[in-house]
Motif scaffolding. Structure first.
Motif, mmCIF file in Angstrom:
data_model
loop_
_atom_site.group_PDB
_atom_site.id
_atom_site.type_symbol
_atom_site.label_atom_id
_atom_site.label_comp_id
_atom_site.label_asym_id
_atom_site.label_seq_id
_atom_site.Cartn_x
_atom_site.Cartn_y
_atom_site.Cartn_z
ATOM 1 N N GLN A 136 1.273 -0.913 0.056
ATOM 2 C CA GLN A 136 -0.219 -0.105 -0.034
ATOM 3 C C GLN A 136 0.495 0.786 -0.268
ATOM 4 O O GLN A 136 2.009 1.134 0.931
ATOM 5 N N VAL A 137 0.802 2.183 -0.774
ATOM 6 C CA VAL A 137 1.264 3.456 -1.016
ATOM 7 C C VAL A 137 0.979 4.364 -0.263
ATOM 8 O O VAL A 137 -0.307 4.721 -0.387
ATOM 9 N N GLN A 138 1.515 5.161 0.640
ATOM 10 C CA GLN A 138 1.700 5.885 1.545
ATOM 11 C C GLN A 138 2.519 6.821 2.009
ATOM 12 O O GLN A 138 3.828 6.400 2.226
ATOM 13 N N LEU A 139 2.340 7.967 2.492
ATOM 14 C CA LEU A 139 2.860 8.573 2.860
ATOM 15 C C LEU A 139 2.646 9.389 4.679
ATOM 16 O O LEU A 139 1.205 9.216 4.706
ATOM 17 N N VAL A 140 3.895 9.144 5.431
ATOM 18 C CA VAL A 140 3.138 9.360 6.635
ATOM 19 C C VAL A 140 3.996 10.724 7.371
ATOM 20 O O VAL A 140 5.070 10.192 6.945
ATOM 21 N N GLU A 141 3.507 11.443 8.075
ATOM 22 C CA GLU A 141 4.253 13.178 8.181
ATOM 23 C C GLU A 141 4.068 12.530 9.330
ATOM 24 O O GLU A 141 3.587 11.862 10.570
ATOM 25 N N SER A 142 5.002 12.914 10.430
ATOM 26 C CA SER A 142 5.373 12.912 11.979
ATOM 27 C C SER A 142 6.204 14.070 12.098
ATOM 28 O O SER A 142 6.756 14.825 11.494
ATOM 29 N N GLY A 143 6.296 14.481 13.858
ATOM 30 C CA GLY A 143 7.095 15.458 14.419
ATOM 31 C C GLY A 143 6.620 16.823 14.564
ATOM 32 O O GLY A 143 7.330 17.921 15.639
ATOM 33 N N GLY A 144 4.884 16.942 14.155
ATOM 34 C CA GLY A 144 4.494 18.148 14.525
ATOM 35 C C GLY A 144 3.890 18.466 16.219
ATOM 36 O O GLY A 144 4.148 16.938 16.607
ATOM 37 N N GLY A 145 3.543 19.421 17.043
ATOM 38 C CA GLY A 145 3.030 19.224 18.151
ATOM 39 C C GLY A 145 3.058 20.733 18.339
ATOM 40 O O GLY A 145 3.228 21.759 17.296
ATOM 41 N N LEU A 146 3.482 21.188 19.169
ATOM 42 C CA LEU A 146 3.220 22.629 20.417
ATOM 43 C C LEU A 146 4.132 23.055 20.491
ATOM 44 O O LEU A 146 5.285 22.246 21.596
ATOM 45 N N VAL A 147 4.677 24.217 20.317
ATOM 46 C CA VAL A 147 5.917 24.632 19.894
ATOM 47 C C VAL A 147 5.338 26.461 20.743
ATOM 48 O O VAL A 147 4.992 26.843 19.977
ATOM 49 N N GLN A 148 6.421 26.790 21.591
ATOM 50 C CA GLN A 148 6.580 28.284 21.845
ATOM 51 C C GLN A 148 7.691 29.441 20.480
ATOM 52 O O GLN A 148 8.280 28.729 20.176
ATOM 53 N N PRO A 149 7.106 30.403 20.469
ATOM 54 C CA PRO A 149 7.822 31.162 19.114
ATOM 55 C C PRO A 149 8.874 31.183 19.433
ATOM 56 O O PRO A 149 9.508 31.364 20.758
ATOM 57 N N GLY A 150 9.515 31.379 18.323
ATOM 58 C CA GLY A 150 10.967 31.623 18.035
ATOM 59 C C GLY A 150 11.389 29.522 18.254
ATOM 60 O O GLY A 150 13.308 29.492 18.421
ATOM 61 N N GLY A 151 11.381 28.668 18.731
ATOM 62 C CA GLY A 151 11.045 27.413 18.770
ATOM 63 C C GLY A 151 11.268 26.725 17.555
ATOM 64 O O GLY A 151 11.594 27.131 16.386
ATOM 65 N N SER A 152 11.872 25.681 17.581
ATOM 66 C CA SER A 152 12.120 24.411 16.372
ATOM 67 C C SER A 152 11.124 23.053 16.734
ATOM 68 O O SER A 152 11.238 22.541 17.780
ATOM 69 N N LEU A 153 11.562 22.756 15.081
ATOM 70 C CA LEU A 153 10.288 21.000 15.132
ATOM 71 C C LEU A 153 11.158 21.616 13.856
ATOM 72 O O LEU A 153 11.812 21.073 12.812
ATOM 73 N N ARG A 154 11.570 19.309 13.637
ATOM 74 C CA ARG A 154 11.674 18.222 12.628
ATOM 75 C C ARG A 154 10.392 17.674 12.609
ATOM 76 O O ARG A 154 10.081 17.082 12.880
ATOM 77 N N LEU A 155 10.224 18.190 11.063
ATOM 78 C CA LEU A 155 8.696 17.258 10.670
ATOM 79 C C LEU A 155 9.777 16.146 9.688
ATOM 80 O O LEU A 155 10.697 16.525 8.910
ATOM 81 N N SER A 156 9.119 15.180 10.036
ATOM 82 C CA SER A 156 9.380 13.879 9.167
ATOM 83 C C SER A 156 8.704 13.468 8.442
ATOM 84 O O SER A 156 7.137 13.445 8.832
#
Length: 121
Positions: free
Chosen positions: A1-21
């Motif tokens: 089954q063809v699929q793309l799955v995102e992860s890494g989102g969430g709540l962060v304060q202004p000026g912060g960082s996140l890495r999405l996959s």
């Protein structure tokens, strides 16, 4: 089954960082162009960043210098490193793939279901 799955989102304060996959299953990302898009409820989806099969990258102007897109074909994954996040970056972020290896716009072949990023103090 063809699929793309995102992860890494969430709540962060202004000026912060996140890495999405964005991880693919059922197909190899090696020769695909991959894009990150985002959408706020009630607004149109917008293109954030793209990386093609030759590793050429694109960024929306507002993201230049803050976001970095990269790919690890061995892991069948594309990343979006987001730094200096602002409240206006709050959105659902989607990854998408196109088999041409270069196209990166609305008519992508495959889409993930999205991951929510909330930037708030």
């Amino acid at each position: 089954q063809v699929q793309l799955v995102e992860s890494g989102g969430g709540l962060v304060q202004p000026g912060g960082s996140l890495r999405l996959s964005c991880t693919a299953s059922g197909f190899s990302l090696d020769y695909y162009a991959i894009g990150w898009f985002r959408q706020v409820p009630g607004k149109e989806r917008e293109r954030v960043s793209c990386i093609d099969s030759a590793l050429t990258t694109y960024y929306k102007n507002a993201m230049k210098g803050r976001f970095t897109i990269s790919r690890d074909n061995a892991k069948n994954t594309v990343y979006l490193q987001m730094n200096d996040l602002k409240p206006e970056d709050t959105a659902v972020y989607y990854c998408a793939a196109h088999r041409s290896g270069v196209y990166c716009a609305d008519a992508m072949d495959y889409w993930g279901k999205g991951t929510l990023v909330t930037v708030s103090s």
